[in-house]
Design a protein around this motif. Structure first.
Motif, PDB file in Angstrom:
ATOM      1  N   PRO A 160       0.805  -1.220   0.000  1.00  0.00           N
ATOM      2  CA  PRO A 160       0.000   0.000   0.000  1.00  0.00           C
ATOM      3  C   PRO A 160       0.843   1.276   0.000  1.00  0.00           C
ATOM      4  O   PRO A 160       1.938   1.316   0.553  1.00  0.00           O
ATOM      5  N   TYR A 161       0.304   2.292  -0.635  1.00  0.00           N
ATOM      6  CA  TYR A 161       0.921   3.604  -0.653  1.00  0.00           C
ATOM      7  C   TYR A 161       0.110   4.540   0.236  1.00  0.00           C
ATOM      8  O   TYR A 161      -0.509   4.126   1.191  1.00  0.00           O
ATOM      9  N   GLY A 162       0.131   5.834  -0.045  1.00  0.00           N
ATOM     10  CA  GLY A 162      -0.537   6.791   0.826  1.00  0.00           C
ATOM     11  C   GLY A 162       0.386   7.241   1.944  1.00  0.00           C
ATOM     12  O   GLY A 162       1.568   6.880   2.012  1.00  0.00           O
ATOM     13  N   GLY A 163      -0.143   8.023   2.861  1.00  0.00           N
ATOM     14  CA  GLY A 163       0.625   8.490   4.007  1.00  0.00           C
ATOM     15  C   GLY A 163       1.780   9.391   3.588  1.00  0.00           C
ATOM     16  O   GLY A 163       1.671  10.227   2.689  1.00  0.00           O
ATOM     17  N   ARG A 164       2.930   9.186   4.230  1.00  0.00           N
ATOM     18  CA  ARG A 164       4.106  10.030   4.020  1.00  0.00           C
ATOM     19  C   ARG A 164       4.612   9.985   2.579  1.00  0.00           C
ATOM     20  O   ARG A 164       5.177  10.971   2.085  1.00  0.00           O
ATOM     21  N   ILE A 165       4.391   8.887   1.887  1.00  0.00           N
ATOM     22  CA  ILE A 165       4.831   8.774   0.492  1.00  0.00           C
ATOM     23  C   ILE A 165       4.223   9.897  -0.346  1.00  0.00           C
ATOM     24  O   ILE A 165       4.857  10.430  -1.259  1.00  0.00           O
ATOM     25  N   ASN A 166       2.995  10.255  -0.030  1.00  0.00           N
ATOM     26  CA  ASN A 166       2.280  11.277  -0.792  1.00  0.00           C
ATOM     27  C   ASN A 166       2.752  12.689  -0.499  1.00  0.00           C
ATOM     28  O   ASN A 166       2.388  13.624  -1.222  1.00  0.00           O
ATOM     29  N   ASP A 167       3.537  12.879   0.553  1.00  0.00           N
ATOM     30  CA  ASP A 167       3.904  14.231   0.978  1.00  0.00           C
ATOM     31  C   ASP A 167       4.951  14.880   0.079  1.00  0.00           C
ATOM     32  O   ASP A 167       5.242  16.063   0.218  1.00  0.00           O
ATOM     33  N   PHE A 168       5.547  14.097  -0.818  1.00  0.00           N
ATOM     34  CA  PHE A 168       6.556  14.621  -1.728  1.00  0.00           C
ATOM     35  C   PHE A 168       5.972  14.740  -3.129  1.00  0.00           C
ATOM     36  O   PHE A 168       5.132  13.931  -3.527  1.00  0.00           O
ATOM     37  N   SER A 169       6.417  15.722  -3.880  1.00  0.00           N
ATOM     38  CA  SER A 169       5.998  15.828  -5.273  1.00  0.00           C
ATOM     39  C   SER A 169       6.693  14.739  -6.092  1.00  0.00           C
ATOM     40  O   SER A 169       7.704  14.167  -5.667  1.00  0.00           O
ATOM     41  N   GLU A 170       6.171  14.466  -7.284  1.00  0.00           N
ATOM     42  CA  GLU A 170       6.759  13.441  -8.142  1.00  0.00           C
ATOM     43  C   GLU A 170       8.181  13.775  -8.559  1.00  0.00           C
ATOM     44  O   GLU A 170       8.951  12.879  -8.906  1.00  0.00           O
ATOM     45  N   SER A 171       8.529  15.050  -8.533  1.00  0.00           N
ATOM     46  CA  SER A 171       9.856  15.464  -9.006  1.00  0.00           C
ATOM     47  C   SER A 171      10.828  15.788  -7.867  1.00  0.00           C
ATOM     48  O   SER A 171      11.956  16.194  -8.124  1.00  0.00           O
ATOM     49  N   GLU A 172      10.397  15.588  -6.616  1.00  0.00           N
ATOM     50  CA  GLU A 172      11.278  15.870  -5.471  1.00  0.00           C
ATOM     51  C   GLU A 172      12.590  15.098  -5.584  1.00  0.00           C
ATOM     52  O   GLU A 172      13.670  15.629  -5.365  1.00  0.00           O
ATOM     53  N   ILE A 173      12.469  13.825  -5.909  1.00  0.00           N
ATOM     54  CA  ILE A 173      13.608  12.975  -6.268  1.00  0.00           C
ATOM     55  C   ILE A 173      13.172  12.191  -7.515  1.00  0.00           C
ATOM     56  O   ILE A 173      11.998  12.258  -7.899  1.00  0.00           O
ATOM     57  N   PRO A 174      14.051  11.451  -8.183  1.00  0.00           N
ATOM     58  CA  PRO A 174      13.642  10.743  -9.403  1.00  0.00           C
ATOM     59  C   PRO A 174      12.515   9.736  -9.206  1.00  0.00           C
ATOM     60  O   PRO A 174      11.755   9.479 -10.148  1.00  0.00           O
ATOM     61  N   PHE A 175      12.406   9.127  -8.030  1.00  0.00           N
ATOM     62  CA  PHE A 175      11.322   8.186  -7.724  1.00  0.00           C
ATOM     63  C   PHE A 175       9.985   8.942  -7.804  1.00  0.00           C
ATOM     64  O   PHE A 175       9.705   9.798  -6.962  1.00  0.00           O
ATOM     65  N   PRO A 176       9.143   8.646  -8.813  1.00  0.00           N
ATOM     66  CA  PRO A 176       7.956   9.477  -9.049  1.00  0.00           C
ATOM     67  C   PRO A 176       6.650   8.930  -8.491  1.00  0.00           C
ATOM     68  O   PRO A 176       5.606   9.568  -8.622  1.00  0.00           O
ATOM     69  N   HIS A 177       6.682   7.745  -7.884  1.00  0.00           N
ATOM     70  CA  HIS A 177       5.445   7.021  -7.556  1.00  0.00           C
ATOM     71  C   HIS A 177       4.882   7.517  -6.227  1.00  0.00           C
ATOM     72  O   HIS A 177       5.134   6.946  -5.164  1.00  0.00           O
ATOM     73  N   ARG A 178       4.113   8.555  -6.304  1.00  0.00           N
ATOM     74  CA  ARG A 178       3.637   9.269  -5.114  1.00  0.00           C
ATOM     75  C   ARG A 178       2.112   9.242  -5.041  1.00  0.00           C
ATOM     76  O   ARG A 178       1.508   8.168  -5.063  1.00  0.00           O
ATOM     77  N   SER A 179       1.479  10.374  -4.932  1.00  0.00           N
ATOM     78  CA  SER A 179       0.024  10.435  -4.774  1.00  0.00           C
ATOM     79  C   SER A 179      -0.665   9.870  -6.018  1.00  0.00           C
ATOM     80  O   SER A 179      -0.139   9.926  -7.126  1.00  0.00           O
ATOM     81  N   GLY A 180      -1.842   9.335  -5.786  1.00  0.00           N
ATOM     82  CA  GLY A 180      -2.610   8.751  -6.877  1.00  0.00           C
ATOM     83  C   GLY A 180      -2.509   7.236  -6.948  1.00  0.00           C
ATOM     84  O   GLY A 180      -3.319   6.587  -7.606  1.00  0.00           O
ATOM     85  N   ASN A 181      -1.514   6.677  -6.275  1.00  0.00           N
ATOM     86  CA  ASN A 181      -1.364   5.223  -6.264  1.00  0.00           C
ATOM     87  C   ASN A 181      -1.999   4.637  -5.002  1.00  0.00           C
ATOM     88  O   ASN A 181      -1.703   5.088  -3.892  1.00  0.00           O
ATOM     89  N   ILE A 182      -2.844   3.642  -5.192  1.00  0.00           N
ATOM     90  CA  ILE A 182      -3.383   2.921  -4.034  1.00  0.00           C
ATOM     91  C   ILE A 182      -2.338   1.929  -3.520  1.00  0.00           C
ATOM     92  O   ILE A 182      -2.040   1.881  -2.336  1.00  0.00           O
ATOM     93  N   PHE A 183      -1.778   1.165  -4.451  1.00  0.00           N
ATOM     94  CA  PHE A 183      -0.776   0.179  -4.055  1.00  0.00           C
ATOM     95  C   PHE A 183       0.076  -0.209  -5.255  1.00  0.00           C
ATOM     96  O   PHE A 183      -0.247   0.089  -6.410  1.00  0.00           O
ATOM     97  N   MET A 184       1.176  -0.860  -4.955  1.00  0.00           N
ATOM     98  CA  MET A 184       2.070  -1.416  -5.963  1.00  0.00           C
ATOM     99  C   MET A 184       1.891  -2.929  -5.974  1.00  0.00           C
ATOM    100  O   MET A 184       1.715  -3.546  -4.926  1.00  0.00           O
TER     101      MET A 184
END
Length: 526
Positions: free
Chosen positions: A404-428
């Motif tokens: 699952p995603y959500g929580g603190r993962i969502n607090d960063f923008s997609e471009s904060e670091i190269p890892f872009p998988h942030r808000s909008g994802n329920i889970f991987m």
């Protein structure tokens, strides 16, 4: 005509003989270069392992996690270097450039496609196993971690200094810090504390010119790139400085299993509406497998394997309010220090904590992995189709992991670091299939590719996203020989990095314009 064919055959044999002799000469020159360079740095040549050394094969095989990747390789490394000092890496870079032998760097060997230890062209390995020191600063809550260290070594070392400090990263203790951190680093505390790369605050990197750089001297663009963009595209990261996290002295673990006969389909469906929105201190991970139940009947098991950063008496009301369908009770839960929970998630419960220091992982299995991101819940009819796929494979050979995603993962923008998988994802989703014999490979790989194709309707689109740390060459790759176009590289690049791929390409062009650090999915200097 026969005379002409004979002449052509002789010419071909002569060409092969000359090419072989040239390559052997090149390997000898390369070894001589390394030996001389090590001597100039007053370094012991015991760190150089050739196929003639008794140590060569054991070192090569010791961190091969996936036999499939190794069996597909056309070559073995001409030399393995196990450096103790940065100067030895600088020597390796110098000799690699001088003699045209490709450099591969390996920290833990868990790359799903084996790109750290296989190649179709002559290569050597810089194995970071001896660069694994860890220095903890409990006053500043920071740690310097050399990239040859494993996650298990990091977790164990932190636990020896504090009961309330930890680090947010993956669950497999033999994974190397170098690849894991530089690719992102999702783990059981990510909803509360983000991923490993979010906590990198400095680094020591050796670039293609052999210069040792820290954050200040490398500049913010390169420092940005190695935190989720895959460090091996840009240099050799020798160490990361990370910010440690503060956790409770007691955490709660539970693993609850439900089968199809126990309403697993409906529970998994409901989980999708809960997992990314529940209390941030709770990460409800879900594993799906096919197995024979106690009555001998084949069924699907849903394993809710979870960590709560707090005590069971605080966890139960949350579950009763947000996910009462699971029926969690106090008897399902175990309270423990965080460091002990790492044993449970690694399947090592009951072992001494010292097991986290073990680096032994000689593999006897072949495997293939893939990944996806889910932005809308999969309907029940979709889940039932997934069950059919799981039943089509051999019992206990496959596993789907819903993280699952959500929580603190969502607090960063997609471009904060190269890892872009942030808000909008329920889970991987992590797809995995394993088998025991090389001859079985086509059948199992075909199975996972069919499942992946079927899942296209339920997962992210434009691009269909993927996680770099679950490396998958099926989604695209660079040419092994010759140039690769930006268009070709962007096929896989945008899946891993979305729009961050463009910036990564620009960083690569600036810091490594000759593409010295390269592999089948490395960033190219377009």
């Amino acid at each position: 005509m026969q005379i002409l064919a004979g002449i052509l055959s002789l010419f071909l044999l002569a060409f092969i003989s000359i090419s072989g002799a040239s390559l052997a000469h090149n390997k000898n020159d390369f070894l001589e270069c390394l030996t001389l360079q090590f001597q100039s740095f007053n370094s012991d040549s015991d760190s150089i392992h050739t196929p003639k050394n008794a140590s060569y094969l054991s070192i090569f095989q010791s961190t091969i996690w996936n036999l499939r990747a190794a069996s597909n390789s056309g070559q073995k490394p001409v030399i393995i270097i196990t450096p103790y000092y940065a100067s030895q890496i600088q020597a390796a870079i110098y000799c690699s450039k001088k003699h045209g032998i490709q450099l591969k760097v390996r920290s833990g060997g868990h790359d799903y496609e084996g790109l750290s230890y296989i190649s179709q062209t002559p290569f050597f390995i810089v194995d970071m196993r001896n660069l694994r020191s860890i220095s903890i600063d409990t006053k500043k809550n920071t740690a310097w971690v050399q990239t040859g260290a494993t996650l298990g070594e990091l977790y164990y070392t932190i636990s020896q200094h504090s009961k309330t400090l930890a680090f947010t990263a993956g669950v497999c203790p033999t994974v190397g810090v170098g690849g894991h951190f530089s690719g992102g680093g999702y783990g059981m505390m990510s909803r509360k504390h983000g991923i490993a790369a979010d906590h990198i605050i400095d680094a020591k990197l050796i670039d293609a010119k052999g210069k040792i750089l820290d954050r200040e001297s490398m500049g913010e663009d390169l420092f940005w790139a190695i935190r989720g963009g895959g460090g091996t595209s840009f240099g050799i990261v020798v160490a990361f400085k990370v910010k440690l996290i503060v956790i409770p002295e007691t955490v709660t673990f539970f693993n609850v299993t439900r089968t199809l006969e126990q309403n697993a389909t409906q529970l998994v469906h409901r989980w999708q509406y809960v997992a990314d929105k529940i209390d941030d201190n709770l990460l409800l991970r879900l594993f799906l497998r096919s197995f024979n139940s106690s009555n001998g009947k084949r069924t699907i098991g849903a394993f809710f394997t979870s960590l709560y950063l707090g005590r069971v008496d605080d966890l139960l009301p949350i579950m009763q309010q947000k996910f009462p369908e699971l029926g969690l009770v106090k008897e399902d839960c175990t309270e423990m220090p965080w460091i002990e929970s790492t044993l449970f998630f690694a399947g090592l419960q009951g072992e001494s904590l010292d097991v986290l220091l073990s680096r032994t992982q000689v593999s006897t299995a072949y495997s293939k992995g893939k990944s996806d991101y889910v932005t809308q819940p999969i309907p029940e009819h979709g889940l039932k189709s997934i069950w059919k796929f799981l039943e089509d494979e051999d019992e206990n050979r496959v596993e789907l992991q819903f993280s699952p995603y959500g929580g603190r993962i969502n607090d960063f923008s997609e471009s904060e670091i190269p890892f872009p998988h942030r808000s909008g994802n329920i889970f991987m989703i992590h797809y995995a299939v394993g088998w025991a014999e090389s001859a079985e490979s086509p059948r199992h790989i075909n199975w996972i590719r069919r499942l992946y194709s079927f899942m296209a309707r339920f997962v992210s689109k434009s691009p269909r996203a993927a996680y770099l740390n679950y490396r998958d060459l099926d989604i695209g790759m660079n040419n092994i020989k010759g140039n690769t176009s930006y268009r070709q590289a962007s096929v896989w690049g945008f899946k891993y990095f979305k729009n961050n791929f463009r910036r990564l390409v620009n960083v690569k062009k600036k810091v490594d314009p000759t593409n010295f650090f390269r592999n089948e999915q490395s960033i190219l200097p377009m």
